[in-house]
Design a protein around this motif. Structure first.
Motif, PDB file in Angstrom:
ATOM      1  N   UNK A  79       0.472  -1.227  -0.443  1.00  0.00           N
ATOM      2  CA  UNK A  79      -0.238   0.172  -0.060  1.00  0.00           C
ATOM      3  C   UNK A  79       0.893   1.227   0.095  1.00  0.00           C
ATOM      4  N   UNK A  80       1.997   1.302   0.764  1.00  0.00           N
ATOM      5  CA  UNK A  80       2.501   2.266   1.105  1.00  0.00           C
ATOM      6  C   UNK A  80       3.896   2.879  -0.689  1.00  0.00           C
ATOM      7  N   UNK A  81       3.835   1.477  -1.010  1.00  0.00           N
ATOM      8  CA  UNK A  81       4.303   1.442  -2.701  1.00  0.00           C
ATOM      9  C   UNK A  81       4.019   1.322  -3.615  1.00  0.00           C
ATOM     10  N   UNK A  82       4.021   2.846  -4.324  1.00  0.00           N
ATOM     11  CA  UNK A  82       2.958   2.455  -5.373  1.00  0.00           C
ATOM     12  C   UNK A  82       3.925   2.653  -6.979  1.00  0.00           C
ATOM     13  N   UNK A  83       5.365   1.716  -6.690  1.00  0.00           N
ATOM     14  CA  UNK A  83       5.716   1.627  -8.007  1.00  0.00           C
ATOM     15  C   UNK A  83       4.975   0.077  -8.428  1.00  0.00           C
ATOM     16  N   UNK A  84       5.096   0.240  -9.821  1.00  0.00           N
ATOM     17  CA  UNK A  84       4.524  -1.163 -10.316  1.00  0.00           C
ATOM     18  C   UNK A  84       4.851  -2.516 -10.247  1.00  0.00           C
ATOM     19  N   UNK A  85       4.657  -3.412 -10.293  1.00  0.00           N
ATOM     20  CA  UNK A  85       4.799  -4.620 -10.317  1.00  0.00           C
ATOM     21  C   UNK A  85       4.628  -5.117 -11.750  1.00  0.00           C
ATOM     22  N   UNK A  86       5.878  -5.969 -12.013  1.00  0.00           N
ATOM     23  CA  UNK A  86       5.594  -7.285 -12.879  1.00  0.00           C
ATOM     24  C   UNK A  86       6.090  -8.212 -12.171  1.00  0.00           C
ATOM     25  N   UNK A  87       4.995  -8.871 -12.897  1.00  0.00           N
ATOM     26  CA  UNK A  87       4.991 -10.960 -12.218  1.00  0.00           C
ATOM     27  C   UNK A  87       5.380 -11.533 -13.666  1.00  0.00           C
ATOM     28  N   UNK A  88       6.693 -11.794 -13.906  1.00  0.00           N
ATOM     29  CA  UNK A  88       7.382 -12.585 -15.099  1.00  0.00           C
ATOM     30  C   UNK A  88       6.823 -13.870 -14.501  1.00  0.00           C
ATOM     31  N   UNK A  89       6.184 -14.832 -16.095  1.00  0.00           N
ATOM     32  CA  UNK A  89       5.834 -15.580 -15.742  1.00  0.00           C
ATOM     33  C   UNK A  89       6.543 -16.636 -17.418  1.00  0.00           C
ATOM     34  N   UNK A  90       6.757 -18.017 -17.312  1.00  0.00           N
ATOM     35  CA  UNK A  90       7.803 -18.808 -17.868  1.00  0.00           C
ATOM     36  C   UNK A  90       7.196 -19.443 -18.201  1.00  0.00           C
ATOM     37  N   UNK A  91       6.534 -19.848 -19.818  1.00  0.00           N
ATOM     38  CA  UNK A  91       5.865 -20.942 -20.247  1.00  0.00           C
ATOM     39  C   UNK A  91       6.606 -22.099 -21.140  1.00  0.00           C
ATOM     40  N   UNK A  92       5.519 -23.074 -21.061  1.00  0.00           N
ATOM     41  CA  UNK A  92       6.853 -24.212 -21.775  1.00  0.00           C
ATOM     42  C   UNK A  92       6.794 -23.916 -23.141  1.00  0.00           C
ATOM     43  N   UNK A  93       7.005 -24.123 -23.965  1.00  0.00           N
ATOM     44  CA  UNK A  93       8.079 -24.517 -25.912  1.00  0.00           C
ATOM     45  C   UNK A  93       6.452 -25.470 -26.139  1.00  0.00           C
ATOM     46  N   UNK A  94       5.980 -25.393 -26.887  1.00  0.00           N
ATOM     47  CA  UNK A  94       4.922 -26.852 -27.530  1.00  0.00           C
ATOM     48  C   UNK A  94       6.278 -27.620 -28.017  1.00  0.00           C
ATOM     49  N   UNK A  95       6.316 -28.590 -28.404  1.00  0.00           N
ATOM     50  CA  UNK A  95       6.996 -28.989 -28.757  1.00  0.00           C
ATOM     51  C   UNK A  95       6.472 -29.496 -30.415  1.00  0.00           C
ATOM     52  N   UNK A  96       7.828 -29.061 -31.248  1.00  0.00           N
ATOM     53  CA  UNK A  96       7.142 -29.347 -32.968  1.00  0.00           C
ATOM     54  C   UNK A  96       8.359 -30.344 -33.405  1.00  0.00           C
ATOM     55  N   UNK A  97       7.445 -31.306 -34.379  1.00  0.00           N
ATOM     56  CA  UNK A  97       8.210 -32.820 -34.947  1.00  0.00           C
ATOM     57  C   UNK A  97       7.469 -31.841 -36.102  1.00  0.00           C
TER      58      UNK A  97
END
Length: 363
Positions: free
Chosen positions: A3-21
């Motif tokens: 509530x005190x910190x007004x800076x923007x926070x970003x959530x870094x998410x990683x997604x697995x690549x779909x295998x390509x045959x």
């Protein structure tokens, strides 16, 4: 603190690549490659294909590749090679299928340079040894056959893609028990087939080839084609039905250029790219009686079999249905033209009666 910190926070998410045959079907018809010997030898074409394979594998660590040779009398695996081609007894899994594993890298064939990626060296060694074995086993009697077993190679590629997708789905715990959710869920693996053709489409291969094309369309497997020579009519229809890309090379020496710039992107990446299009597509079919490519013919209304001429006793050769021709061959009925009403002549003049006593005003 949030509530005190007004800076923007970003959530870094990683997604697995779909295998390509990527399944590459290489047309190894000796007669067709002999005609291209002065412009593109087979050895140089294989070297370009291996560069294309390495580029596909370099996109992601989970990508896979398979190389199949469509020969004159059979379809042969070039990579991965079955255990029987390495002189050992082929092992079978629980379903009874022969296990397809990568051939072990022998010590004598180990790359001398440390800059060569081991997987690239393994694929190169397996493909070259399998190709040499295929050419050494080809006899003069086999050269008498001019038909390329394209349908068999497409079937092997589709079976390998399906088996790899099922293995990946079972390894990740499946996609759920609900049948409706399973039908609507995205496939666990993006599979596509790239056909490098150097010969014409054989009418005798029309039915099995179209069966493989319809199976690929149902499984959401795109079929891409690079025609270096010949007129692959059926492959044009395969690319159209499976949302694939068809390229006709005007210069076979630019094989690697066509592969890297036109066919390197998979089906997921093509949604953000402008892919090459082929405007002229030959939709002609081959008849079921003589195997000739026809423009017009007789079609059975039950099994949709096509015949270039009327079968004997008007019975379908596929399902045995009696073909009702109706008024085929009769002359069309001619409707007489209605006579036009003649204009009425007033006072011997040619002016048409307007119903008014006054004449037409003049300026």
């Amino acid at each position: 603190m949030d509530a005190v910190d007004v800076s923007e926070h970003y959530e870094v998410t990683t997604t697995d690549d779909t295998p390509s045959l990527l399944s590459i079907v290489l047309d190894t018809n000796p007669r067709a490659w002999a005609a291209l010997e002065d412009r593109l030898p087979l050895a140089r074409a294989i070297a370009n294909v291996l560069v294309f394979v390495n580029a596909h594998l370099a996109f992601s660590n989970v990508n896979q590749v398979a190389v199949i040779a469509a020969h004159v009398n059979r379809a042969v695996w070039l990579y991965p090679a079955p255990a029987s081609s390495r002189g050992t007894v082929p092992a079978k899994d629980a379903s009874g299928d022969v296990s397809m594993v990568d051939a072990p890298q022998p010590a004598a064939a180990a790359p001398s340079s440390a800059n060569k990626y081991p997987q690239f060296a393994q694929i190169e060694s397996t493909v070259m040894s399998s190709m040499q074995r295929l050419m050494s086993e080809t006899t003069e009697a086999d050269l008498a056959e001019t038909t390329t077993q394209l349908s068999g190679a497409l079937t092997l590629a589709l079976c390998h893609i399906n088996k790899a997708a099922q293995a990946l789905s079972s390894a990740t715990g499946g996609i759920g028990s609900d049948a409706q959710a399973a039908a609507n869920a995205a496939p666990p693996m993006k599979g596509r087939i790239v056909v490098i053709s150097v010969s014409d489409s054989e009418p005798a291969q029309y039915i099995p080839t179209m069966n493989a094309v319809f199976a690929a369309s149902h499984a959401q497997v795109a079929i891409d084609t690079l025609a270096l020579a010949g007129d692959p009519t059926f492959l044009q229809q395969a690319c159209f039905n499976t949302d694939g890309t068809f390229l006709a090379a005007s210069n076979p020496q630019g094989l690697l250029t066509y592969l890297m710039f036109g066919l390197v992107a998979d089906t997921e990446a093509r949604k953000s790219l402008i892919t090459p299009t082929h405007d002229k597509i030959d939709f002609r079919a081959a008849c079921f009686c003589h195997g000739k490519v026809v423009d017009t013919g007789f079609v059975c209304s039950i099994c949709l079999s096509i015949f270039c001429e009327l079968p004997e006793d008007a019975i379908c050769l596929t399902c045995g249905t009696k073909l009702a021709l109706g008024n085929y061959g009769s002359k069309p009925a001619v409707v007489p033209r209605k006579k036009k009403k003649k204009k009425r002549i007033v006072n011997g003049g040619g002016r048409e009666e307007t119903g008014s006593a006054t004449g037409t005003p003049r300026p």
